[in-house]
Design an enzyme around this catalytic site. Sequence first.
Site, PDB file in Angstrom:
ATOM      1  N   HIS A   1       3.073  42.068  65.633  1.00  0.00           N
ATOM      2  CA  HIS A   1       3.895  40.931  65.188  1.00  0.00           C
ATOM      3  C   HIS A   1       3.044  39.676  65.001  1.00  0.00           C
ATOM      4  O   HIS A   1       2.970  38.852  65.919  1.00  0.00           O
ATOM      5  CB  HIS A   1       4.966  40.618  66.240  1.00  0.00           C
ATOM      6  CG  HIS A   1       6.069  41.601  66.298  1.00  0.00           C
ATOM      7  ND1 HIS A   1       7.256  41.430  65.629  1.00  0.00           N
ATOM      8  CD2 HIS A   1       6.182  42.765  66.951  1.00  0.00           C
ATOM      9  CE1 HIS A   1       8.045  42.460  65.868  1.00  0.00           C
ATOM     10  NE2 HIS A   1       7.419  43.285  66.673  1.00  0.00           N
TER      11      HIS A   1
ATOM     12  N   GLU B   1       3.726  37.119  63.425  1.00  0.00           N
ATOM     13  CA  GLU B   1       4.586  35.931  63.328  1.00  0.00           C
ATOM     14  C   GLU B   1       4.881  35.297  64.683  1.00  0.00           C
ATOM     15  O   GLU B   1       5.417  34.195  64.729  1.00  0.00           O
ATOM     16  CB  GLU B   1       5.890  36.286  62.594  1.00  0.00           C
ATOM     17  CG  GLU B   1       6.930  37.061  63.398  1.00  0.00           C
ATOM     18  CD  GLU B   1       6.606  38.550  63.567  1.00  0.00           C
ATOM     19  OE1 GLU B   1       5.511  38.987  63.184  1.00  0.00           O
ATOM     20  OE2 GLU B   1       7.462  39.255  64.135  1.00  0.00           O
TER      21      GLU B   1
ATOM     22  N   CYS C   1       6.128  45.819  62.068  1.00  0.00           N
ATOM     23  CA  CYS C   1       6.752  46.652  63.100  1.00  0.00           C
ATOM     24  C   CYS C   1       7.915  47.466  62.520  1.00  0.00           C
ATOM     25  O   CYS C   1       7.665  48.382  61.740  1.00  0.00           O
ATOM     26  CB  CYS C   1       7.150  45.774  64.276  1.00  0.00           C
ATOM     27  SG  CYS C   1       7.306  46.700  65.795  1.00  0.00           S
TER      28      CYS C   1
HETATM   29  N1  GLN Z   1      11.015  50.135  68.052  1.00  0.00           N
HETATM   30  C1  GLN Z   1      11.519  49.504  66.871  1.00  0.00           C
HETATM   31  C2  GLN Z   1      11.917  50.523  65.813  1.00  0.00           C
HETATM   32  O1  GLN Z   1      11.649  51.658  65.978  1.00  0.00           O
HETATM   33  C3  GLN Z   1      10.509  48.536  66.293  1.00  0.00           C
HETATM   34  C4  GLN Z   1      10.248  47.428  67.262  1.00  0.00           C
HETATM   35  C5  GLN Z   1       9.870  46.132  66.625  1.00  0.00           C
HETATM   36  O2  GLN Z   1      10.097  45.889  65.421  1.00  0.00           O
HETATM   37  N2  GLN Z   1       9.367  45.246  67.423  1.00  0.00           N
HETATM   38  O3  GLN Z   1      12.495  50.169  64.830  1.00  0.00           O
END
Ligand code: GLN
Length: 190
Positions: free
Chosen positions: A169, A171, A80
């Site tokens: 995610h 994890e 992410c």
């Molecule tokens: N929206 C976050 C970003 O732009 C990422 C979100 C996440 O890691 N769950 O960094």
Amino acid sequence: MVTVAVLALQGAFLEHEKVLSRLGADFFEIRNSEDLKRPFDALIIPGGESTVMGKLLRELDILEDLRRRVADGLPVFGTCAGMIVLAKDVEGGVPSLATMDITVRRNAYGRQLGSFYATESFADRGEIPMTFIRAPYIEKVGGGVKILSRVDGNIVAARQGHMLATSFHPEITSDTTVHEYFLEMVASRN
Ligand code: GLN
């Protein structure tokens, strides 16, 4: 035994550590430049807020060190926000490590309604559960980048040699497929 360094500046690093423990991998946290003196075989960059993580990486003076190591072949897995930190091009944000030849769009699913769950195939491992939280997706990949998963046509997992990135995610689900895949990547480099 493989030792994984988990970037622990902010975000969901503890969840990665729990999965690593379950899989029997050794790990420690990177919180400052001193921590980089310890030996490690791989790096995990967790989810969180990529802008904050990028800022801390610069302020704590660890960005250049990590960039050099990843460019030199250190196996890395970004989830992410971690995927955004790895990307060379970021739409709606600023590149940080900029080692992986992907263009990502931040908050690609919208900021408010951006959290959802899907089940899709990952690499050659069959279907796995995927949790998305204000996730980015990959808009464009460069040569040498292998697409590992798509959800609704959007690229949500990719690998470029020793670099692995997921929009979702892994994890925070009980399925350990993606971490096992990453540890196999690490083992095959040693
Ligand atoms: N929206 C976050 C970003 O732009 C990422 C979100 C996440 O890691 N769950 O960094």
